[in-house]
Every structure is written in C-alpha cells, then in structure tokens.
Write an enzyme that holds these catalytic residues in place. Structure first.
Site, mmCIF file in Angstrom:
data_model
loop_
_atom_site.group_PDB
_atom_site.id
_atom_site.type_symbol
_atom_site.label_atom_id
_atom_site.label_comp_id
_atom_site.label_asym_id
_atom_site.label_seq_id
_atom_site.Cartn_x
_atom_site.Cartn_y
_atom_site.Cartn_z
ATOM 1 N N GLU A 131 0.832 -1.207 0.000
ATOM 2 C CA GLU A 131 0.000 0.000 0.000
ATOM 3 C C GLU A 131 0.865 1.255 0.000
ATOM 4 O O GLU A 131 0.551 2.254 -0.645
ATOM 5 C CB GLU A 131 -0.951 -0.022 1.198
ATOM 6 C CG GLU A 131 -2.009 -1.135 1.123
ATOM 7 C CD GLU A 131 -1.479 -2.528 1.414
ATOM 8 O OE1 GLU A 131 -0.365 -2.650 1.973
ATOM 9 O OE2 GLU A 131 -2.172 -3.514 1.074
ATOM 10 N N HIS A 184 -11.477 -5.745 8.437
ATOM 11 C CA HIS A 184 -12.254 -5.497 7.212
ATOM 12 C C HIS A 184 -13.482 -4.663 7.554
ATOM 13 O O HIS A 184 -14.509 -4.764 6.889
ATOM 14 C CB HIS A 184 -12.694 -6.794 6.539
ATOM 15 C CG HIS A 184 -11.572 -7.728 6.214
ATOM 16 N ND1 HIS A 184 -11.141 -8.696 7.063
ATOM 17 C CD2 HIS A 184 -10.784 -7.819 5.113
ATOM 18 C CE1 HIS A 184 -10.130 -9.359 6.511
ATOM 19 N NE2 HIS A 184 -9.899 -8.846 5.327
HETATM 20 C C1 LIG Z 1 -1.860 -5.056 4.368
HETATM 21 C C2 LIG Z 1 -2.850 -5.851 3.585
HETATM 22 N N1 LIG Z 1 -3.086 -5.536 2.295
HETATM 23 C C3 LIG Z 1 -3.983 -6.224 1.583
HETATM 24 C C4 LIG Z 1 -4.674 -7.261 2.141
HETATM 25 C C5 LIG Z 1 -5.712 -8.025 1.335
HETATM 26 N N2 LIG Z 1 -5.224 -9.365 1.044
HETATM 27 C C6 LIG Z 1 -5.494 -10.410 1.833
HETATM 28 S S1 LIG Z 1 -4.732 -11.790 1.338
HETATM 29 C C7 LIG Z 1 -4.051 -11.025 0.015
HETATM 30 C C8 LIG Z 1 -3.184 -11.797 -0.933
HETATM 31 C C9 LIG Z 1 -1.966 -12.329 -0.279
HETATM 32 O O1 LIG Z 1 -1.266 -13.101 -1.190
HETATM 33 P P1 LIG Z 1 0.041 -13.889 -0.774
HETATM 34 O O2 LIG Z 1 0.914 -13.040 0.060
HETATM 35 O O3 LIG Z 1 0.629 -14.463 -1.986
HETATM 36 O O4 LIG Z 1 -0.517 -15.046 0.197
HETATM 37 P P2 LIG Z 1 -1.467 -16.263 -0.177
HETATM 38 O O5 LIG Z 1 -2.868 -15.797 0.018
HETATM 39 O O6 LIG Z 1 -1.184 -16.673 -1.555
HETATM 40 O O7 LIG Z 1 -1.139 -17.332 0.811
HETATM 41 C C10 LIG Z 1 -4.418 -9.690 -0.015
HETATM 42 C C11 LIG Z 1 -4.029 -8.733 -1.052
HETATM 43 C C12 LIG Z 1 -4.398 -7.569 3.486
HETATM 44 N N3 LIG Z 1 -5.015 -8.564 4.122
HETATM 45 N N4 LIG Z 1 -3.488 -6.854 4.183
#
Ligand SMILES: Cc1ncc(C[n+]2csc(CCOP(=O)(O)OP(=O)(O)O)c2C)c(N)n1
Ligand SMILES: [Mg+2]
Lengths: 421, 337
Positions: free
Chosen positions: B60, B129
């Site tokens: 972000e 959220h």
């Molecule tokens: C600081 C923050 N930004 C955005 C999100 C929204 N979000 C939740 S999971 C996710 C994807 C994460 O992907 P990755 O790090 O590859 O982990 P995976 O879900 O594949 O295990 C996002 C963008 C969040 N939870 N926290």
C-alpha cells in the site's frame, strides 16, 4: 529557476525509442491451456547441499536451484535426503491429511452459513507439517493464515479450532477475531492478524530477544509471495541480516495472491529466494510440495541459526490449489485445470507414494487413516455445532470490552454500562 | 435513466474518467484483469487497455508513493486500496507526502490523486475489514476525505474527486455497495432497485465536494451523519418520533459548516452519528464546531453516537455497530434536556 545545459544532442534523442509502461501478465488465463513454462524446476540431486557452516558468499547459486528430495515417482535421493524414521513420515502424512479433511469440512460449513469466513491451504500442507514437526516446542512460528498444518502436526484440539471458526460461546479468542486468525502460544503459533505481512518483523524481534537473553529458541516466519512486496518483508530481512538474528524467514510462493499472479510480485524478474542476495543472507529455493525437502531445508537453516550464523531466507515453491478464500472464485482469473497441470504435484500424494514405495504404507491403510481423520473432524464439528454456530451462540458481550488494555480505562467501563452489561 | 447500485455507479464514474481524460489511470491490488474484489473496476482493463487499469503489488505504501509520483508528473492516478483497514501501511505517504507536497514546494509539485477504498462495518469482516478511519485523515491538513451514501452521489463525488487537484481519500461504505442498509440487520437484504438515489445518469456529472445534503427536513433536532450511517439515521429518527433534520455531510474535508450551523441554529439540538469508535472520532470535531458556532442556540448538549472504544469485534458485530436504537435513544435524551 536554473537552466541546465543538455548533454544530449537532438540527433541522439531522435534515435531513442519511446518509453512504454510494462505491465506483467501471466502465461495463461481462463480458457487457455495451463502453462508453467517460466517455472524453474531442476531434478532432485541437481541442487547441492553446502555445509551448514559455509559462508553466504560461497552459496549464491542456491536461490536459483531447487532443493528437492522426492522425484516424480516418489523416490528419495540426493544430498538433501533427511532419511527420516517411519514415525516421522507417518506423523507428517497424518498432519497433512487432517489439515485437508478439516479444510474440506469447514469450507462447507461456510457454505451452510455456519461461519462468516474460511480459507483453505490445499496443496500447501507439507510446509507447516514438516516445519512444525521439526522445530522445538519452544521455538516460535509467526504464521500466515495458510499454515493450519502447523497446528495439526502438534495436535491442537480440533474443537478449539471449530469454536473459533463458529465464533461461539466457547471461542478461545472470545469472539474478537475473524475466523481462522488463530492464536496458540502454547503450540508455538503467534497471533494472526488480517493485515498480511505485518508480523514478519516480529519474528526477527523475537529471535533477537532470544539471542539477547542468551537462550536456545529460534523463530520462523511465513509470508506469502504476494506479500513480499510490502515494506515489512524488506525491513525484516534488513534487521535479520544486520543483527544475525536466529530466524528462518519463509516465503510461501504458491504463485497466486488472490487474483494476481506472482509476476505482480516480481517473479518474472528473479526468484523470491534470490531476494536474500542483496541482504547478504543465504537463500534456499525449495520444493514446497515435498515434505522431505521442506524438512531438510528447515533443518539446514535451523542449524545455522542455532550456531549463531544468523538468518536464512527460504522460498517454498508450491501452488495454491484452491481459491483464495470463501470469497473467491479462481476460475475467473486462471485456467480451471491449472492445479492439475502444476508439475510439482500434490504433497499428500507424493509423500504417500514415497511411503508405499518404501513398503511402509499401502492404499488400504491410507484409506483407513483418511476415514479415521474425517470422523475426528466430523465429531469436533458436531460438538462445536452443539455449542452454536455464527449468530446462534457467542461469548458474553462483556468480552467485547475486555483486553483493550490490561486494565480497562473509564471509556470502556462507561460504555459497557451504557450497553447495560 | 439507468438504475445502478453503488458498485455500478462507481464503475461508471471510472469508465467516464478513463474515457474523457487520457491522464487518468487505475491501479491497485486485484483491480486489473479480475476487476477488484468488490468488482468496482470490472471490465475497465478490457475496455481501456492494460496500462489504464492494472494490478499492483501488495504494497500500500508503494501504491500511494507511485501514485504521488505519477500525479506530480501530471497524471491523475486513481489507486485503490483493497480495504480501508489496509491504508495504514501507506499512512506516511499520505500524511508526509501527498498532503504536503504542494505546500512545501510552493506549488511546484502537487499530487492530484484519488485513493478509493471500501470502509466500514456491517459485513462480519472482523477487526481488519470493518474499520472507519476517516477521522485520522480529517486530522491531516492537505487531505480531502469524501464519503458517499448512495449511488448517485458516489458517481458524482468520485468524478469531482478525480478532477480535484488535491489528494482525496474516497471512502466507499462497503455495506451500501449492493443496497441501502439502515442497521436493521435482522431484516431481509434490500437492493438499490427503486431507490431514487439509484437513478444514475450514464454520462459525466459531478456532485461538488464540500456540499452537504439535507436528506430529511425537521425542526426539533439536527442529526449529522455520512456513509452507511445516513441510512441508519433515517431509521433511528423514524423510531424516535423526534422531528429531526438529517444532514448527509458527503465530504468531511471540505466540510459544509454553513449547512451544519444553519440547521442547528434552526433546531437547537444536535446528535452526531458515526461508525468509528467515539474517542477522538470525527464526532468530536463536529461537536466542537457546533458548540463554538451555535452555543447560544443550543437547547441541550451535543450528543455523539458512535462505535465503542474497542477494536472492531467479529462476533459482536451488532453490539458494536451503532444502530437505529442507539440513535433513537440519543434523540429522546436530547429532547429531555
Ligand atoms: C496489508 C494488507 N493488504 C492487503 C490485504 C488483502 N489481502 C489479503 S490476502 C491477500 C493476498 C496475499 O497473497 P500472498 O501473500 O501471496 O498469500 P497467499 O494468500 O497466496 O497465501 C491480499 C491482497 C491484506 N489482508 N493486508
Ligand atoms: Mg500467494
């Protein structure tokens, strides 16, 4: 304002190409045939195992290899083979199968309106299982939401998981936290938060504290490949490197971050393990769907940490076989059959095949174990349902006001009174 | 005129701006091919091309920093932060950079960015959220903070925000995306269909920033609200039997202080409603302004109805969420004084 003489002649400028903005795109989208052409997958044995005391400068090839033990036929070979005893293999298989059975049933519970949210770790079960079984009980893991197998490997009570997921009266986190964002200190499992990445540095701090105290315990942290873009990741690597913190930093590269393929996190340019290079840390790239490889890499990194040789970055190469969460439909952004085409297969099947090959296991015993674990999960879900599911039962509303501070201040005292509880 | 829910109205605003202004572009987590986790950017990449609407790394701070750089160059970036709860990693970029670039460079550089983000509760989203962080932005001089309460305003305010030359935080009440919500959670879900505020022109129009709307006229008290709470307030007023005037602030910076003062001078009473926790919330600023400017017209103390001073608790969604009953009680209290 000053005017600077330009060293660029008009002629040179006319010969320059126009700049264009590059936006990475995956090889395959829905409707395309799945393709893993860009995946770098050497054979078991190809990637060497340096002595754990080696200098970082002597192993800068490792981030571009792949630590593997099991080949496609389930046979173990190569320098990383940890040669595990039968009971460890069985414990690993059990933890993975239990994770999968639990995920399936609780995902369904969400569809039935019993909880607000669920996330599965299908295809990634080997990671938490191997590392949880390997590390000591007083080491601490800083999890993501996708390492349920850590808790399963340590026999965390299923009923407590279910009560947390249903946010019912017996929820161990008192209804304050979103389903699956567990906290289980006695199981070496640090409190999860909805923000991704924000605990990566905590693991380094924990490890620094252990070193400060002259203790024995080390820390292990997980971060998704998508989340390596956050500053938290880079800050943690810096501190881990500078203070030689006894910590194992793991990137679970399951190739997807919700709908974004790993190229959006930079995977088209280099490997995630290679991020270690600039910090002067050893970086291992590991087959995350190979229980034995995960075990061996963790053992190697832990040995270094325990010898005061500092941190290791481990990329666990895997594939997110299910949707991101109950709010996601992956067929909207990737080929529906991509999981089946993933060359490193399924971690449960691979360990099972290996054990059958060794004569330690067979299909009947496997089916029996599966049935046993499914019954265990079913019983726990039933018991938790009897307490209540989301909206049908919850902890005392008093709990909403507890734990903001150690001792409540006047605001929550007054507000509790205003709510009449 | 087309009927749109809030998601469609926001999508339409973005579509209009991508069409009319070649310097606009959208980026954020999952906004490209997929069209955003709430579908607000659905179809925009396909229609306008890869470089006009694309996925960003999960960073972000990086999203806002690069948006500021693009804005300083001369573009009008419209980054999305997936949930307002996740704006915090970008906080320094917003506070120390976007908000001050114009001031500190004496107008040489500025950041005409619009950071869209879904905010607020009522969806069982738990601690991260559900939050309503508007007050922390309102506290920062140099940032504008806009919060629509219906599809028509959402589109007009978003276009006005994008065209504005200063940084705007555009908070979208996610509980209102698919339909109005008055806090009566046990009732069937409503959609926007049939709601006059869901009649949204297909083309370009603006709703000016800093202009509040009087949603309900009344004589006995003034209720100040924004976002989801506008709908909760209407229900609470109905329940209370008090003839209250309801003002939808629409943007909290710039703030339509004239509309507030005129109403409170007329009614002599004021109740403020927001989802965010109470202490240090935006209600404190509103209360102080009303007290400073309407003191001799006030018949009773200004009341605040807000979230409790705890993190947003998952299982206690409806114990935490300030619903119509709490507003009605506050209105009755203010009439007794
Ligand atoms: C600081 C923050 N930004 C955005 C999100 C929204 N979000 C939740 S999971 C996710 C994807 C994460 O992907 P990755 O790090 O590859 O982990 P995976 O879900 O594949 O295990 C996002 C963008 C969040 N939870 N926290
Ligand atoms: Mg991922």
């Amino acid at each position: 304002m000053g005017h600077y003489p330009s060293s660029t002649s008009v002629e040179i400028m006319q010969n320059r190409p126009s700049l264009r903005l590059h936006i990475p795109e995956p090889v395959a989208r829905p409707g395309d045939a799945p393709a893993f052409d860009r995946s770098l997958i050497p054979e078991p044995g190809d990637t060497r195992r340096p002595e754990t005391t080696s200098a970082e400068a002597d192993m800068r090839d490792l981030p571009f290899g792949l630590v593997r033990v099991l080949d496609d036929s389930g046979e173990a070979s190569g320098p990383w083979n940890p040669k595990l005893p039968t009971e460890t293999l069985l414990a690993g298989l059990r933890a993975m199968l239990l994770t999968r059975a639990f995920d399936e049933r609780l995902f369904r519970a969400h569809r039935q309106g019993k909880t607000s949210f669920y996330m599965k770790s299908t295809g990634e079960e080997a990671i938490g299982a191997a590392q949880s079984l390997f590390l000591d009980r007083d080491d601490m893991c800083f999890p993501t939401y996708r390492v349920l197998s850590w808790l399963m490997a340590r026999n965390y009570p299923l009923i407590d998981l279910c009560n947390q997921i249903f946010s019912n009266e017996k929820d161990p986190l008192k209804g304050r936290q979103l389903p699956i964002l567990y906290s289980a200190r006695d199981y070496g499992f640090y409190s999860l938060s909805g923000n991704v990445g924000s605990r990566f540095g905590h693991a380094v701090g924990w490890a620094m504290a252990s070193a400060f105290k002259g203790g024995q315990s080390i820390a292990l942290a997980y971060i998704g490949e998508g989340t390596t873009a956050e500053g938290d990741f880079h800050e943690a690597l810096t501190f881990a490197s500078v203070y030689r913190a006894p910590v194992i930093l793991c990137v679970t590269n399951n190739q997807w971050a919700i709908s974004s393929f790993s190229g959006i996190a930079g995977a088209d340019e280099t490997t995630f393990a290679a991020k270690a290079l600039a910090y002067g840390l050893p970086g291992l790239r590991v087959d995350g769907n190979d229980f034995l490889a995960v075990w061996a890499a963790t053992e190697w990194a832990a040995e270094r940490a325990r010898m005061n040789l500092g941190a290791t970055l481990i990329e666990l190469y895997t594939y997110r076989a299910s949707g991101h969460s109950t709010s996601d439909d992956p067929t909207k952004y990737r080929p529906a059959d991509e999981a089946e085409a993933w060359p490193l297969g399924d971690p449960v099947e691979r360990l099972k095949t290996h054990m059958i090959g060794l004569g330690l296991w067979d299909e009947d015993r496997h089916a029996a174990l599966q049935a046993e674990l499914d019954a265990e999960v079913r019983a726990a879900v039933k018991e938790a349902e009897a307490v209540g599911t989301l909206g049908k039962s919850k902890p005392s509303v008093k709990e909403m006001f507890e734990g903001v501070f150690k001792d409540p201040d006047w605001r929550v005292v007054e507000q509790r009174r205003e709510l009449g509880i | 005129m087309p009927t749109m829910n809030m998601i469609q109205a926001l999508n339409s605003a973005l579509d209009v701006m991508l069409t009319e202004d070649p310097n606009t572009l959208i980026f954020g987590e999952d906004v490209g091919y997929f069209g955003g986790v709430f579908r607000v950017t659905d179809g925009l990449q396909k229609k306008h091309g890869l470089t006009r609407c694309f996925d960003a790394p999960i960073s972000e701070g990086g999203i806002v920093a690069t948006a500021i750089g693009m804005g300083a160059f001369g573009l009008r970036p419209i980054p999305e932060i997936q949930f307002a709860d996740y704006i915090l990693p970008a906080f320094d970029q917003l506070v120390s950079e976007a908000a001050r670039l114009r001031y500190r460079s004496n107008g040489e550089f500025w950041a005409p960015i619009t950071v869209r983000s879904p905010y607020g509760g009522g969806i069982f989203g738990g601690q991260t959220h559900s939050q309503s962080p508007e007050a922390i932005f309102a506290h920062i001089t140099g940032l504008k903070t806009v919060i629509p309460s219906n599809p028509y305003d959402a589109k007009g305010l978003l276009i006005a925000s994008i065209e504005d030359d200063d940084p705007v935080i555009f908070l979208e009440p996610k509980r209102l995306y698919n339909g109005p919500f008055d806090g009566r959670h046990e009732q069937a879900l409503k959609t926007w269909a049939g709601d006059p505020m869901a009649e949204v022109p297909a083309g370009r129009y603006t709703v000016p920033l800093g202009k509040a709307a009087i949603v309900r006229e009344g004589t006995e008290a003034t209720v100040l609200a924004y976002g989801t709470m506008v709908h909760v307030a209407l229900a609470g007023i109905e329940d209370s039997g008090v003839d209250a005037e309801l003002i939808d602030l629409r943007s909290i910076v710039p703030l339509d202080v004239d509309a507030i003062v005129a109403s409170v001078k007329k009614t002599g009473r004021c109740v403020i409603l927001h989802e965010a926790s109470r202490f240090g919330g935006f209600g404190g600023e509103l209360s102080a302004l009303v007290q400073e400017r309407c003191f001799y017209h006030l018949k009773s103390a200004v009341q605040r109805v807000a979230g409790w001073d705890t993190p947003y608790p998952h299982a206690f969604e409806w114990d935490y969420f300030p619903g119509p009953a709490r507003l009605a009680a506050a209105l009755k209290r203010t009439m007794e004084d």
